[in-house]
Enzyme design. Structure first.
Site, PDB file in Angstrom:
ATOM      1  N   ASN A  87       0.824  -1.210   0.000  1.00  0.00           N
ATOM      2  CA  ASN A  87       0.000   0.000   0.000  1.00  0.00           C
ATOM      3  C   ASN A  87       0.859   1.262   0.000  1.00  0.00           C
ATOM      4  O   ASN A  87       0.535   2.251  -0.673  1.00  0.00           O
ATOM      5  CB  ASN A  87      -0.930   0.021   1.219  1.00  0.00           C
ATOM      6  CG  ASN A  87      -1.963  -1.085   1.153  1.00  0.00           C
ATOM      7  OD1 ASN A  87      -2.170  -1.697   0.111  1.00  0.00           O
ATOM      8  ND2 ASN A  87      -2.608  -1.343   2.274  1.00  0.00           N
ATOM      9  N   THR A 117       2.228   1.674  -3.497  1.00  0.00           N
ATOM     10  CA  THR A 117       1.186   2.211  -4.366  1.00  0.00           C
ATOM     11  C   THR A 117       1.025   3.712  -4.173  1.00  0.00           C
ATOM     12  O   THR A 117       0.927   4.471  -5.136  1.00  0.00           O
ATOM     13  CB  THR A 117      -0.158   1.516  -4.072  1.00  0.00           C
ATOM     14  OG1 THR A 117      -0.035   0.115  -4.329  1.00  0.00           O
ATOM     15  CG2 THR A 117      -1.273   2.079  -4.942  1.00  0.00           C
ATOM     16  N   ASP A 151       4.301  -2.916  -6.393  1.00  0.00           N
ATOM     17  CA  ASP A 151       3.427  -3.198  -5.250  1.00  0.00           C
ATOM     18  C   ASP A 151       2.972  -4.650  -5.262  1.00  0.00           C
ATOM     19  O   ASP A 151       2.821  -5.283  -4.217  1.00  0.00           O
ATOM     20  CB  ASP A 151       2.240  -2.230  -5.177  1.00  0.00           C
ATOM     21  CG  ASP A 151       1.354  -2.259  -6.420  1.00  0.00           C
ATOM     22  OD1 ASP A 151       1.577  -3.087  -7.309  1.00  0.00           O
ATOM     23  OD2 ASP A 151       0.445  -1.416  -6.504  1.00  0.00           O
ATOM     24  N   GLY A 152       2.778  -5.211  -6.460  1.00  0.00           N
ATOM     25  CA  GLY A 152       2.409  -6.622  -6.547  1.00  0.00           C
ATOM     26  C   GLY A 152       3.544  -7.525  -6.105  1.00  0.00           C
ATOM     27  O   GLY A 152       3.325  -8.544  -5.433  1.00  0.00           O
ATOM     28  N   ARG A 175       3.454 -10.157  -2.918  1.00  0.00           N
ATOM     29  CA  ARG A 175       3.745 -11.588  -3.039  1.00  0.00           C
ATOM     30  C   ARG A 175       4.908 -12.006  -2.143  1.00  0.00           C
ATOM     31  O   ARG A 175       4.992 -13.156  -1.730  1.00  0.00           O
ATOM     32  CB  ARG A 175       4.060 -11.931  -4.497  1.00  0.00           C
ATOM     33  CG  ARG A 175       2.837 -11.959  -5.386  1.00  0.00           C
ATOM     34  CD  ARG A 175       3.160 -12.544  -6.750  1.00  0.00           C
ATOM     35  NE  ARG A 175       4.045 -11.678  -7.518  1.00  0.00           N
ATOM     36  CZ  ARG A 175       3.624 -10.671  -8.275  1.00  0.00           C
ATOM     37  NH1 ARG A 175       2.326 -10.385  -8.337  1.00  0.00           N
ATOM     38  NH2 ARG A 175       4.482  -9.947  -8.956  1.00  0.00           N
ATOM     39  N   SER A 185      -4.207  -7.108   0.642  1.00  0.00           N
ATOM     40  CA  SER A 185      -5.556  -7.417   1.094  1.00  0.00           C
ATOM     41  C   SER A 185      -6.580  -6.881   0.116  1.00  0.00           C
ATOM     42  O   SER A 185      -6.238  -6.259  -0.890  1.00  0.00           O
ATOM     43  CB  SER A 185      -5.794  -6.779   2.470  1.00  0.00           C
ATOM     44  OG  SER A 185      -5.675  -5.367   2.367  1.00  0.00           O
ATOM     45  N   ASP A 221      -5.306   0.294  -4.711  1.00  0.00           N
ATOM     46  CA  ASP A 221      -4.531   0.264  -5.946  1.00  0.00           C
ATOM     47  C   ASP A 221      -5.362   0.739  -7.134  1.00  0.00           C
ATOM     48  O   ASP A 221      -4.933   1.590  -7.919  1.00  0.00           O
ATOM     49  CB  ASP A 221      -4.028  -1.161  -6.186  1.00  0.00           C
ATOM     50  CG  ASP A 221      -3.173  -1.269  -7.437  1.00  0.00           C
ATOM     51  OD1 ASP A 221      -2.135  -0.592  -7.504  1.00  0.00           O
ATOM     52  OD2 ASP A 221      -3.548  -2.024  -8.353  1.00  0.00           O
ATOM     53  N   ASP A 228      -4.929   4.296  -9.157  1.00  0.00           N
ATOM     54  CA  ASP A 228      -4.661   4.243 -10.603  1.00  0.00           C
ATOM     55  C   ASP A 228      -5.453   5.322 -11.334  1.00  0.00           C
ATOM     56  O   ASP A 228      -4.955   5.975 -12.258  1.00  0.00           O
ATOM     57  CB  ASP A 228      -5.046   2.872 -11.172  1.00  0.00           C
ATOM     58  CG  ASP A 228      -3.976   1.823 -10.915  1.00  0.00           C
ATOM     59  OD1 ASP A 228      -2.870   2.176 -10.476  1.00  0.00           O
ATOM     60  OD2 ASP A 228      -4.275   0.621 -11.165  1.00  0.00           O
TER      61      ASP A 228
END
EC number: 2.7.8.-
Length: 207
Positions: free
Chosen positions: A35, A38, A75-76, A80, A87, A94, A98
């Site tokens: 977060n 992001t 952020d992904g 991971r 969450s 996100d 965007d």
């Protein structure tokens, strides 16, 4: 954390993931979650777009924004690797940010055209901004109703690529590329809105 990516990003993800994994691991080690990544990416995009583009620094603006757009993949990676914040809330944040980033990019280009007294292109770019927002909303609303709206010529990655590449080369002196890019993007975005409306209509008729 659920991330919704189009085909273009899915093709780029393996290579970009390998590049960004060491940085993601370092961020996780420092307790930084997806977060936060992001939010930083969005803030950087907004500041860059509203600073460089209105001043006519199109190439620098496009390059710096592209760097911050990579945070959309970082952020992904962080999520991971176990970063805090992966969450449902993170997925919502996100997607919402965007939209903020996209709006800032096109707003910056609109201000650039206004500053260069090109009212027509400012209006065309405004169509890009509005239609792009509707494209995203149509998909989200359809999914909220249990339907799908994944069709269309100009999804988010395509819109970003066209806008940033056109701005970058325009700043390097390539003639007409930015106006042509905005016209193509405006038309493609409006068509995409129509495609998604038709797709949802057809699904409702089948029920």
């Amino acid at each position: 954390m659920a991330y919704d990516r189009t085909a273009m990003l899915k093709l780029l993800r393996p290579a970009m993931t390998r590049i960004l994994t060491p940085l993601g691991r370092a961020l996780v080690g420092r307790g930084i979650g997806p977060n936060a990544v992001t939010a930083v990416g969005t803030l950087g995009t907004v500041v860059s777009a509203l600073l460089f583009f209105p001043l006519g620094q199109l190439t620098w603006g496009a390059l710096v924004i592209t760097l911050f757009v990579l945070f959309d993949l970082l952020d992904g990676v962080v999520a991971r690797l176990g970063g805090k914040g992966g969450s449902t809330w993170g997925a919502f944040l996100d997607s919402t940010l965007d939209r903020v980033a996209d709006a800032a990019i096109f707003a910056g280009l609109i201000l650039y055209f206004i500053n260069t007294d090109d009212t027509l292109m400012a209006a065309v770019t405004l169509v890009c901004l509005a239609a792009g927002t509707i494209v995203s909303y149509a998909k989200a609303r359809a999914e909220g109703l249990g339907l799908t709206a994944d069709v269309g010529l100009a999804e988010r990655p395509e819109r970003l690529v066209v806008a940033l590449v056109a701005a970058c080369f325009s700043g390097l002196g390539v003639p007409y590329i930015l106006p042509v890019g905005m016209w193509l993007l405006a038309v493609a975005s409006v068509i995409t809105v129509g495609q998604r409306v038709v797709a949802v209509y057809q699904q409702t008729r089948e029920k």
